[in-house]
Write a protein that holds these residues in place. Sequence first.
Motif, PDB file in Angstrom:
ATOM      1  N   GLU A  79      35.080  45.019  33.276  1.00 48.45           N
ATOM      2  CA  GLU A  79      34.023  45.993  33.010  1.00 48.45           C
ATOM      3  C   GLU A  79      33.349  45.670  31.681  1.00 48.45           C
ATOM      4  O   GLU A  79      33.831  44.851  30.889  1.00 48.45           O
ATOM      5  CB  GLU A  79      34.604  47.410  32.984  1.00 48.45           C
ATOM      6  N   GLN A  80      32.227  46.356  31.418  1.00 47.40           N
ATOM      7  CA  GLN A  80      31.473  46.070  30.192  1.00 47.40           C
ATOM      8  C   GLN A  80      32.295  46.330  28.936  1.00 47.40           C
ATOM      9  O   GLN A  80      32.149  45.647  27.930  1.00 47.40           O
ATOM     10  CB  GLN A  80      30.197  46.925  30.156  1.00 47.40           C
TER      11      GLN A  80
ATOM     12  N   LYS B 231      39.245  46.385  36.231  1.00 48.44           N
ATOM     13  CA  LYS B 231      39.436  47.403  37.260  1.00 48.44           C
ATOM     14  C   LYS B 231      39.712  46.708  38.586  1.00 48.44           C
ATOM     15  O   LYS B 231      39.038  45.741  38.950  1.00 48.44           O
ATOM     16  CB  LYS B 231      38.202  48.292  37.370  1.00 48.44           C
ATOM     17  N   VAL B 232      40.730  47.219  39.322  1.00 50.12           N
ATOM     18  CA  VAL B 232      41.072  46.659  40.621  1.00 50.12           C
ATOM     19  C   VAL B 232      40.092  47.207  41.658  1.00 50.12           C
ATOM     20  O   VAL B 232      40.022  48.414  41.886  1.00 50.12           O
ATOM     21  CB  VAL B 232      42.522  47.004  41.006  1.00 50.12           C
ATOM     22  N   ILE B 233      39.328  46.306  42.287  1.00 49.84           N
ATOM     23  CA  ILE B 233      38.302  46.734  43.243  1.00 49.84           C
ATOM     24  C   ILE B 233      38.596  46.241  44.656  1.00 49.84           C
ATOM     25  O   ILE B 233      37.825  46.500  45.583  1.00 49.84           O
ATOM     26  CB  ILE B 233      36.916  46.252  42.787  1.00 49.84           C
ATOM     27  N   GLY B 234      39.711  45.507  44.835  1.00 49.45           N
ATOM     28  CA  GLY B 234      40.121  45.057  46.162  1.00 49.45           C
ATOM     29  C   GLY B 234      41.604  44.754  46.143  1.00 49.45           C
ATOM     30  O   GLY B 234      42.136  44.264  45.139  1.00 49.45           O
TER      31      GLY B 234
ATOM     32  N   TRP C  83      33.915  36.638  35.285  1.00 53.61           N
ATOM     33  CA  TRP C  83      33.503  37.910  35.889  1.00 53.61           C
ATOM     34  C   TRP C  83      34.704  38.720  36.337  1.00 53.61           C
ATOM     35  O   TRP C  83      34.718  39.946  36.273  1.00 53.61           O
ATOM     36  CB  TRP C  83      32.573  37.623  37.068  1.00 53.61           C
ATOM     37  N   GLY C  84      35.743  38.025  36.825  1.00 57.85           N
ATOM     38  CA  GLY C  84      36.929  38.714  37.320  1.00 57.85           C
ATOM     39  C   GLY C  84      38.009  37.729  37.711  1.00 57.85           C
ATOM     40  O   GLY C  84      37.903  36.516  37.466  1.00 57.85           O
TER      41      GLY C  84
ATOM     42  N   TRP D 182      23.137  52.928  31.597  1.00 56.99           N
ATOM     43  CA  TRP D 182      21.832  52.532  32.126  1.00 56.99           C
ATOM     44  C   TRP D 182      21.934  51.085  32.590  1.00 56.99           C
ATOM     45  O   TRP D 182      22.301  50.201  31.815  1.00 56.99           O
ATOM     46  CB  TRP D 182      20.751  52.674  31.057  1.00 56.99           C
ATOM     47  N   SER D 183      21.623  50.841  33.836  1.00 61.50           N
ATOM     48  CA  SER D 183      21.753  49.490  34.398  1.00 61.50           C
ATOM     49  C   SER D 183      20.639  48.585  33.882  1.00 61.50           C
ATOM     50  O   SER D 183      19.611  49.044  33.366  1.00 61.50           O
ATOM     51  CB  SER D 183      21.698  49.544  35.919  1.00 61.50           C
ATOM     52  N   ALA D 184      20.849  47.288  34.073  1.00 66.17           N
ATOM     53  CA  ALA D 184      19.836  46.308  33.651  1.00 66.17           C
ATOM     54  C   ALA D 184      18.526  46.528  34.398  1.00 66.17           C
ATOM     55  O   ALA D 184      17.440  46.385  33.819  1.00 66.17           O
ATOM     56  CB  ALA D 184      20.352  44.888  33.887  1.00 66.17           C
TER      57      ALA D 184
END
Length: 736
Positions: free
Chosen positions: A170-171, A176-179, A275-276, A478-480
Amino acid sequence: MKPMPAISADPLRDDCASEPIHIPGSIQPHGLLLTLSEPALVVLQASTNVNTELGLGAAPLSGQALGSLIGAHALAQVRLALADLDADEDELHQVTLNGNLFDALLHRHQGLLFLELERAVSPRHAAALHVARTLRRLQSAKSLDGLYQTCVTEIRALTGYDRVTLYRFEQEGHGKVIGESLSDGMQPYLGLCFPASDIPPQARELYRLNWIRVIPDAAYQPVPILPALRPDNGRPLDLSFAVLRSVSPVHCLYLKNMGVRSSMSISLLKDDQLWGLITCGHREPLRVPHELRTACSSIGQLLSMQITLLQEQEARRQQQEKTVMIDALADAMAGDTLDVMESLLPHAQTLLDLTGAHGLAILVEERLHCFGACPTEAEIRALYPWVQQQGKGVVSSHQLAVDFPAAAAYQAIASGLLAIRLPKPVNNAVMWFRPELKSTVNWSGQPIKHQDAGAGTSSPRLSFELWKQQVDGKALQWSASVLQAVESLRRHALELDLARQVQREHAAVRARDELVAVVSHDLRSPLTILLMQCGMMRKLVPADDTKANLRMATAIETMQNATSRMNTLLEDLIDISRIEAGRYQVALQSLEVNATLDQLGLMWHPLAAAKGINLTWRAQPGLRVQADPERLFQVFSNLLGNALKFTDLGGAIEVIAQAADDHVLFRVCDNGAGIGAAQLPYIFERYWTSREGNPTGSGLGLYISHGIIQAHGGTLWAESVAGQGSVFSFRLAAAP
């Protein structure tokens, strides 16, 4: 629920972050490592288990030829692997040593050739069929969530690990576990967060450099490398790219605390940044064959590309939606005559949809308009100076109370702020607000390390049970794409605002020109009549020297001079209007320079003689110039008039004309009072009258002369020394 401890202040975390894991000085025991010099393939360093595997006793291996240690047949296989390495091929080569089969892996780093001999293990199944199926399923995924789940399911089926998780950074730095895909009895981590301290920066860098990392048995005993330092430079051996590299003891304890004995990680990169990770864990020791590891590495690379592709597709879709909204807002601003910010008022909902905000405030000078969930008017007006102070066109924060402490009073409705403003002297802004996400972050265990009281060394955290942290004062970031959208909106507003300013200035110029034209037309007639009447009155005054007649003659002369000056000022104002509007016109014709100067001399010689000043002319014969004779005469009149005014009795003025390439250079030189260095840069500005002894000057002559020469396509400049005189020069195009 507990507040999260200040991990960044934990000295144990700092110790872990500074651990030199790339130079452990040892390897894992399921293989052998040698470093070699090229091209002779002489051993420089070797892991101590090489002696055992090859039955060489305790003799040091450094300095021995590789062939003498492994035999000719094995050496031939190594050379085949080396040829593939040179050709950038990734073929598996195997060698037999003392009846045991090893996979031979080669890489170069820091001037050394690394040979790793990893004990071969037979795959449970044909990897090629499973990999082909996995790649097809990954390529057919239509969403990111589907892609994540397909990935972990397929890799667990391929490798046999008890747990495979997909872990995204994360930023804020944590993961974070996403799968996730699990075998029975494994603790689930899906949706949980792992603190950044679990993977310190130097470990993340190694993950970035290597697609795959394997620990077959975390309970291993490290195998030292001898000699401990490189013989060629005396430095520790950098094992950053070694498959067998020994890992940190802290990490091995971390795996033990997690309940796994073996692990594998596959790196996921985006734009060459980590990235992960796909992390695999097993409750028992597990060796994954080289063939399967290569396949997993390929899956990681494909998954990295697929994640980037799907994210870019989603970003394009969102951007297209936002582009439609921005175009509509730009049309609204362009089609209105109000201030561009105020033109947005009827489109408040579109502005909210553009950013996903809950509240909106539009400030135009002293007028403040609010929509949705916003702080109070007083709070917004107190916030605006802080927005100004940031010095940015776009200001954003997702934890406003941290950046602007006074916002803590209203963080429930405005923990997120996004604002744009234009570079104008008046107050103006569009401000969006997002509410606080008063939420709970689920952590895999309390993110804090422990210390071994006996040894005084750090150890990883002991618990991976669910631990909850209450998060206050933060809004959704706020997203890019949102930041890009409001930047685009601001750019449109800025362009339209500048266009309106230009239109207003053009209208003001037109109005001024019209006023000047009317005034000059309406004043010329009465001024002409006044001059005529003054002339008639002078003729009617008797020529005798009586006091009354002298007083009358003086009064008439004063009126006549004042009227002439007013007439001159009118002409100057008309010239200024034309110059500043860019419509000053000259009628160019070919003029003979000597004849023009002679004509000027007829007027200026008597004036110079009357003041006791020596006025001379000097011009190269045959010079011709492209100029408007009337305007050229006006320039000379201004320059000579100034020279006469500021040159004392007995002084000299010289006018020079000479050829200068395809131009004619004119110079008006005097030995008068001169101009100070502080004033010289400003003499061609309007209303420059700072010279002492010039109380009657309008300050327009030099400004107009400069404009006339520019209209001719030439340049006018001055050089001067106070007390020594001045030289005014200008260039005009020569006539054929």
